[in-house]
Design a protein around this motif. Structure first.
Motif, PDB file in Angstrom:
ATOM      1  N   LEU A 126       0.843  -1.186   0.000  1.00 60.18           N
ATOM      2  CA  LEU A 126       0.000   0.000   0.000  1.00 60.18           C
ATOM      3  C   LEU A 126       0.881   1.238   0.000  1.00 60.18           C
ATOM      4  CD1 LEU A 126      -2.796  -0.963   2.571  1.00 60.18           C
ATOM      5  CD2 LEU A 126      -2.852  -1.110   0.078  1.00 60.18           C
ATOM      6  N   GLY A 127       0.487   2.222  -0.788  1.00 61.75           N
ATOM      7  CA  GLY A 127       1.257   3.451  -0.872  1.00 61.75           C
ATOM      8  C   GLY A 127       0.575   4.413  -1.821  1.00 61.75           C
ATOM      9  N   PHE A 128       1.320   5.400  -2.269  1.00 64.19           N
ATOM     10  CA  PHE A 128       0.749   6.461  -3.091  1.00 64.19           C
ATOM     11  C   PHE A 128       1.273   6.370  -4.525  1.00 64.19           C
ATOM     12  CE2 PHE A 128       0.857   7.909   1.309  1.00 64.19           C
ATOM     13  CZ  PHE A 128      -0.484   8.213   1.499  1.00 64.19           C
ATOM     14  N   ILE A 129       0.336   6.495  -5.458  1.00 68.17           N
ATOM     15  CA  ILE A 129       0.653   6.393  -6.877  1.00 68.17           C
ATOM     16  C   ILE A 129       0.369   7.704  -7.599  1.00 68.17           C
ATOM     17  CG2 ILE A 129       0.045   5.236  -9.049  1.00 68.17           C
ATOM     18  CD1 ILE A 129      -0.697   2.755  -7.364  1.00 68.17           C
ATOM     19  N   TYR A 130      -0.863   8.206  -7.412  1.00 67.22           N
ATOM     20  CA  TYR A 130      -1.330   9.373  -8.149  1.00 67.22           C
ATOM     21  C   TYR A 130      -2.433  10.008  -7.313  1.00 67.22           C
ATOM     22  CZ  TYR A 130      -2.539  12.002 -12.422  1.00 67.22           C
ATOM     23  OH  TYR A 130      -2.741  12.981 -13.364  1.00 67.22           O
TER      24      TYR A 130
END
Length: 430
Positions: free
Chosen positions: A51-55
């Motif tokens: 889990l993390g940030f993409i856009y």
């Protein structure tokens, strides 16, 4: 954090200062996208192995703090924020429903929501039966084979009907469909619908949670208590064609709907909340418990005062002793009934419009939940697209004036209305 009270969670939930460079205030992450560690890290994010940030259309660190905070104070497993309250409602329903599905909804909805369900969604093959929510059994009676959701407002705008959420939830459970509650007017500081059987809670963050009239926003909170594997929602149990065969319920369990809102709702419809607006809304959320108490106190006192004025035909506020919803308000809203008051002007339609024109502190505009007091004539504005019968079912009459009572000095608010009454008394107020 689950043992902490709302006033504390509204200030701290979701913000780990150690993960945000020691910042005591929530930072604004004003970026569209995020650098991956390497190609494998990127692939893992896209496949949900990490889990993390993409856009930022999908998520953003500032938005995530707001989401975690809202989930904490409403008692959900997750939350997703949107560019507006209407964006939240539309995306929430379109992520959940498909052509051929059916909704059972309270008839006492905000005009824009009513129009979405009554006019726009039928173009996509999704229909709605509107029922009088005063009798919870009406929901059960309206269920069809293709019913896939119940939709209500916990405190109707502008009807101010307090719904018996626990009784309505029983019919939703019997129909095996999610019970969706728009909790905008009541706010989580006064009412937590999840505690009374709701499966999904929606907010226009533009209103009391933001509180300053500066920023649009919406949110959906997922209670995590609905069984998406009950056979009525195959899109949660069968492989998703739009996300490399992902089986939402098998992979994500209680948080299935939260992730579906992100992976499909935000990805495909794009109604993302800007990080700057998320920051502004967080500032409002931090003082919600203090503000809503003052809103409620002012509204109740003003409602009592209005009931004594010769120029007023009737007053509607759930906290009044003679109000038909007072018993339900005592059950569901014992700590305050929020800041919306409606009343009828003697003289009808023209008198109501004239009063709205003459106030100075009460601003004539289409919003509620601001710290500043607001006024509007719904029959000629927010509900004008509804016919007379539809307006009546929503609690709108030609003489109705809606006040969003702010946190100004109560005497000043009384004097402002008194002055407006006096200015039109000789012309239209009879």
């Amino acid at each position: 954090m689950s043992t902490q009270k709302l006033a504390t969670q509204a200030l701290h939930a979701g913000h780990d200062v150690k993960q945000n460079a020691g910042t005591r205030a929530v930072p604004i992450y004003q970026t569209t996208s995020y650098v991956f560690n390497d190609a494998d890290h990127a692939a893992n994010l896209f496949s949900l192995k990490e889990l993390g940030f993409i856009y930022t259309r999908l998520n953003n660190p500032t938005n995530q703090i707001l989401q975690d905070r809202l989930a904490a104070i409403e008692g959900g497993v997750g939350a997703v924020v949107f560019a507006s309250g209407t964006g939240a409602i539309a995306t929430g329903l379109l992520t959940l429903l498909k052509a051929g599905d059916h909704i059972v909804a309270s008839s006492s909805l905000y005009g824009g929501t009513y129009n979405l369900l009554n006019v726009t969604l039928p173009r996509l093959g999704i229909t709605t039966t509107f029922v009088d929510a005063d009798n919870p059994a009406n929901f059960g009676d309206a269920v069809q084979e293709n019913t896939r959701a119940f939709f209500v407002e916990s405190l109707g705008n502008p009807k101010l009907d307090v719904l018996d959420l626990e009784e309505i939830s029983k019919h939703a459970k019997a129909a095996k469909v999610p019970f969706i509650v728009d909790n905008t007017v009541a706010t989580p500081a006064l009412l937590n619908p999840i505690k009374h059987g709701a499966n999904i809670v929606i907010h226009s963050l533009t209103k009391y949670i933001g509180g300053q009239g500066t920023s649009l926003g919406g949110a959906i909170i997922d209670a995590g208590n609905f069984d998406w594997s009950n056979g009525k929602f195959p899109e949660f149990t069968e492989p998703s064609l739009g996300y490399h065969g992902l089986k939402y319920y098998e992979t994500l369990g209680a948080a299935s709907y939260t992730f579906k809102l992100i992976l499909e709702g935000l990805r495909d419809f794009g109604g993302a909340l800007s990080p700057t607006n998320a920051f502004q809304i967080i500032q409002g959320l931090e003082t919600l418990s203090v503000r809503i108490k003052k809103h409620s106190e002012n509204a109740l006192a003003l409602a009592k005062w209005l009931a004594e004025q010769d120029e007023v035909a009737w007053v509607n506020y759930p906290g009044l002793e003679n109000n038909k919803y007072k018993p339900l308000a005592d059950k569901y809203l014992p700590n305050g009934q929020s800041g919306v008051v409606t009343f009828g002007a003697k003289g009808g339609f023209e008198a109501a419009k004239a009063i709205a024109n003459e106030t100075k502190i009460f601003s004539l505009l289409a919003n509620i939940g601001d710290t500043k007091s607001l006024i509007i004539h719904p029959s000629s504005t927010t509900h004008q697209q509804l016919n007379t019968e539809q307006q009546a079912s929503a609690g709108v009459t030609e003489d109705l004036i809606r006040l969003s009572v702010g946190i100004e000095d109560l005497d000043d608010l009384k004097n402002d209305l008194k002055s407006a009454f006096a200015k039109i008394k000789k012309t239209v107020l009879t």
